[in-house]
Enzyme design. Structure first.
Site, mmCIF file in Angstrom:
data_model
loop_
_atom_site.group_PDB
_atom_site.id
_atom_site.type_symbol
_atom_site.label_atom_id
_atom_site.label_comp_id
_atom_site.label_asym_id
_atom_site.label_seq_id
_atom_site.Cartn_x
_atom_site.Cartn_y
_atom_site.Cartn_z
ATOM 1 N N VAL A 98 -84.539 -46.013 27.719
ATOM 2 C CA VAL A 98 -85.569 -46.105 28.748
ATOM 3 C C VAL A 98 -85.582 -44.792 29.515
ATOM 4 O O VAL A 98 -84.524 -44.232 29.833
ATOM 5 C CB VAL A 98 -85.290 -47.270 29.715
ATOM 6 C CG1 VAL A 98 -86.381 -47.359 30.788
ATOM 7 C CG2 VAL A 98 -85.172 -48.590 28.956
ATOM 8 N N CYS A 99 -86.767 -44.280 29.784
ATOM 9 C CA CYS A 99 -86.939 -43.086 30.611
ATOM 10 C C CYS A 99 -86.151 -41.913 30.005
ATOM 11 O O CYS A 99 -86.202 -41.684 28.797
ATOM 12 C CB CYS A 99 -86.521 -43.407 32.042
ATOM 13 S SG CYS A 99 -87.055 -42.218 33.286
#
Length: 207
Positions: A98-99
């Site tokens: 994520v990210c």
């Protein structure tokens, strides 16, 4: 199904908690919060999280979730997460990020030549590490799934629920957590972000 949620200093809490709230409630899932040691981990906004196992103890997982960080370069410099990923990725069914967690996957050699997404402010840095950068919110490439910035971790987890247990389970989960975003502001993630915003974002990320 053993799911490893990776913890490391200065990680972003929502990157991990969002996917956990989606995946952790699935009846087939056993969650593991894995870190270098069992010492408390402090996130980039000051939240303290407790690991349940260590990288040395957990040598496999069916699904791996790697969160990002506002201090992602520190995690790269440390190298501990990437070293663990090199060991466990080959036997995992799913490896996800994520990210800016995607930069750790790239450091581990997992994204070389593969499509992947990340936070818009670090797309160039991810491309420099060998990934084929996409602007999509979630990118699925075989067993590797990446999500864009922070809140996209929920989309990633719902995508996985649908892929693993079917669309009906995915729709139920989305309804159960009442995931129907209606933000108070209309702010589109830029394909070509203004230079002043990029400069500010880089300062936030400590670059």
């Amino acid at each position: 199904m053993d799911v490893a949620f990776v913890l490391y200093p200065k990680m972003t809490a929502l990157d991990l908690v969002g996917p956990y709230e989606v995946l952790g409630h699935q009846p087939e899932v056993t969650s593991h919060f894995v870190a270098e040691s069992l010492e408390p981990v402090v996130t980039d906004a000051g939240l303290t999280m407790l690991p349940t196992t260590t990288f040395a103890e957990l040598d496999r997982a069916d699904l791996i979730v790697v969160p990002g960080s506002g201090r992602w370069e520190d995690a790269l410099a440390d190298g501990v997460v990437a070293a663990w990923l090199r060991e466990v990725h080959p036997t995992a069914t799913w490896t996800t990020s994520v990210c800016t967690g995607s930069t750790l996957l790239a450091q581990a050699g997992i994204l070389a030549g593969r499509p992947a997404t990340t936070h818009w402010a670090v797309r160039d840095e991810l491309a420099a590490r060998g990934a084929v950068v996409s602007t999509d919110r979630v990118v699925v490439d075989g067993s590797v799934v990446t999500a864009a910035g922070v809140s996209a971790g929920i989309d990633l987890a719902l995508t996985l629920v649908g892929r693993i247990w079917g669309d009906e389970r995915g729709r139920f989960t989305q309804l159960f957590i009442e995931y129907d975003p209606q933000p108070p502001y209309r702010v589109e993630v830029p394909d070509e972000p203004p230079a002043d915003l990029v400069t500010f974002a880089r300062s936030v990320f400590g670059q």
